[in-house]
Scaffold this motif. Structure first.
Motif, short mmCIF file in Angstrom:
data_model
loop_
_atom_site.label_atom_id
_atom_site.label_comp_id
_atom_site.label_asym_id
_atom_site.label_seq_id
_atom_site.Cartn_x
_atom_site.Cartn_y
_atom_site.Cartn_z
N SER A 212 0.77 -1.28 0.20
CA SER A 212 -0.18 0.30 0.14
C SER A 212 0.90 1.19 -0.18
O SER A 212 0.58 2.31 -0.56
N ARG A 213 2.06 1.13 0.53
CA ARG A 213 2.85 2.40 0.56
C ARG A 213 4.42 2.07 1.15
O ARG A 213 4.50 1.01 1.99
N LEU A 215 7.13 2.42 4.01
CA LEU A 215 7.27 2.79 5.05
C LEU A 215 8.57 3.56 5.75
O LEU A 215 8.36 4.54 6.57
N VAL A 237 5.88 4.53 13.63
CA VAL A 237 5.80 4.80 12.25
C VAL A 237 4.74 3.69 11.81
O VAL A 237 3.90 4.03 10.89
N TYR A 238 4.80 2.30 12.34
CA TYR A 238 4.06 1.74 11.90
C TYR A 238 2.50 1.76 12.28
O TYR A 238 1.61 1.65 11.43
N GLU A 240 1.14 4.72 12.91
CA GLU A 240 0.50 5.87 12.13
C GLU A 240 0.10 5.27 10.83
O GLU A 240 -0.95 5.58 10.26
N ALA A 241 0.85 4.38 10.42
CA ALA A 241 0.53 3.94 8.76
C ALA A 241 -0.62 2.96 8.87
O ALA A 241 -1.38 3.12 7.83
N ASP A 243 -3.04 3.64 10.78
CA ASP A 243 -4.31 4.55 11.27
C ASP A 243 -4.68 4.08 12.72
O ASP A 243 -5.85 4.23 13.19
N HIS A 262 -1.74 -6.54 8.39
CA HIS A 262 -0.93 -5.33 7.51
C HIS A 262 0.48 -5.66 8.21
O HIS A 262 1.20 -5.33 8.76
N TYR A 304 8.02 -1.52 3.31
CA TYR A 304 6.68 -1.42 2.91
C TYR A 304 5.53 -2.05 3.61
O TYR A 304 5.71 -3.09 4.24
N LEU A 305 4.43 -1.19 3.63
CA LEU A 305 3.32 -1.62 4.28
C LEU A 305 2.53 -2.56 3.37
O LEU A 305 2.01 -1.92 2.30
N GLU A 307 -1.03 -4.70 2.65
CA GLU A 307 -2.33 -5.09 3.12
C GLU A 307 -2.98 -6.37 2.38
O GLU A 307 -2.81 -6.91 1.59
#
Length: 405
Positions: A212-213, A215, A237-238, A240-241, A243, A262, A304-305, A307
């Motif tokens: 998804s993005r 990190l 960091v994790y 926050e990513a 949410d 995740h 990378y995060l 999903e």
């Protein structure tokens, strides 16, 4: 060539062993050439080992504990957490051997390397193929240092021999896992099987998650804990990513379930310009806001995060086994399979685990026998041609009937 499976959900270990042994041998005119055994850690592993070692004298066996149950083409097998299965192959043209070593100091790389290489030497000798490259190495080990174990095996056979399997598991991550073969047992060590099947094999190793993005880059880490990402506390960091509010978040704290949907990805290579990811499952936030994982992560790695959805985890097993059927020799007749499915994924979709097994069964064909375990780490051969260890992944090997000339 023939493959058959047996299973039991009896809570009594001795009765469960008797049931699977009878199922496996009742229609067989001769003993199998190789046996794989999976059992939930609720069972008494020493009792299983003794029963199988006596019932199948001199037959190579590799066995590994599984999380809360086992699976075959007949379904997910777990009655109050008890499940046992045997997978066996009859192969007049094949050669099989296993080796097992205890590792007293699992944190010492030299001890890990020595144990792995000794186990492989035992397996090759048992198969009668010392000095040759097996078609497949099937690996089971106590969790913690699987990356080093793969490196140790590759030091002997190179990186083109596929290595597949899974890390031993227990019911609740309490360290109650175990391994055994036809001669020995251990709760901390490594077991390998060297396979020289008479027919071809197909294999696949995949995650089923999407990136998804980014990190950031690991700037501090220790073994299986990421301490800093871009010089910030890794847990911040994790969280926050994904949410997850951090203001009222207490440390230390388990994030096992959140991590299953995740995970953290790292690029393991590319195929047709598309990245292939290996995953690490975040399990907890430690007291220093570090991120604890089930896999090694090194400083300098870009994270990378990833999903995944409930549906993607349910159907992922079927997709991975389907990939094992699409090799160049897929025109041959498949006769059976071994499947490893991550315990973290199984626990995340536990109410739908029967659908996971049904997905695998549909991809292989309703009548094709297979057996599998739910493990605390997965090993496999990526489509990029490299072996690897990851979390929240699925590894499958399909065996094909020998072509008669």
């Amino acid at each position: 060539m023939k493959i058959a499976t047996a299973f039991s959900v009896l809570d009594d270990t001795e009765k469960a062993c008797c049931e699977v042994i009878e199922q496996l041998t009742q229609d067989a005119s001769c003993p199998p050439n190789f046996i794989v055994c999976y059992y939930s850690a609720k069972h008494q592993y020493l009792q299983i080992a003794n029963k199988l070692q006596f019932a199948f004298l001199s037959i190579p066996i590799i066995a590994c504990s599984s999380c809360q149950g086992v699976m075959t083409a007949d379904g997910f097998h777990s009655e109050s957490g008890a499940g046992l299965t045997l997978w066996a192959i009859w192969d007049d043209y094949g050669h099989y051997g296993t080796g097992l070593e205890c590792i007293d100091n699992i944190t010492d790389d030299a001890s890990v390397y020595q144990a792995c290489q000794s186990a492989l030497q035992q397996a090759l000798a048992g198969a009668g193929r010392l000095g040759e490259l097996p078609e497949l190495i099937w690996l089971h080990a106590s969790p913690g240092f699987e990356t080093q174990m793969i490196a140790a095996l590759e030091e002997m056979v190179g990186d083109q021999v596929p290595i597949a399997g899974g890390s031993a598991a227990d019911q609740y991550i309490l360290g109650d896992w175990s391994l055994f073969n036809q001669t020995a047992v251990t709760t901390q060590g490594v077991a390998v099987a060297a396979l020289f099947p008479g027919g071809e094999i197909g294999y696949s190793f995949h995650s089923g998650y999407v990136a998804s993005r980014a990190l950031g880059t690991v700037t501090a880490s220790h073994h299986r804990t990421i301490e800093m990402i871009d010089h910030r506390p890794a847990a911040e960091v994790y969280l926050e990513a994904i949410d997850e509010p951090t203001s009222d978040f207490s440390y230390p704290h388990s994030i096992l379930e959140k991590g299953a949907f995740h995970p953290i990805g790292r690029i393991a290579g590319q195929l047709d310009q598309f990245p292939i990811f290996k995953l690490a499952h975040p399990s907890a936030v430690d007291s220093n806001a570090g991120l604890e994982l089930f896999a090694d992560v090194q400083c300098g790695e870009l994270l990378y995060l990833m999903e995944g959805s409930r549906q993607s985890l349910i159907h992922r097993g079927g997709r991975v086994t389907q990939l094992s059927l699409t090799d160049p020799f897929s025109h041959q007749e498949p006769i059976g399979a071994l499947v490893i499915y991550c315990a973290g994924c199984m626990l995340a979709v536990h109410d739908d685990v029967d659908a996971v097994v049904a997905s695998i069964r549909r991809s292989l064909g309703e009548k094709l026998p297979f057996a599998g375990a739910f493990t605390f780490g997965e090993q496999g051969h990526f489509m990029t041609g490299k072996n690897g260890h990851g979390n929240l992944m699925c590894s499958a090997v399909v065996f094909y009937q020998r072509e008669l000339l």
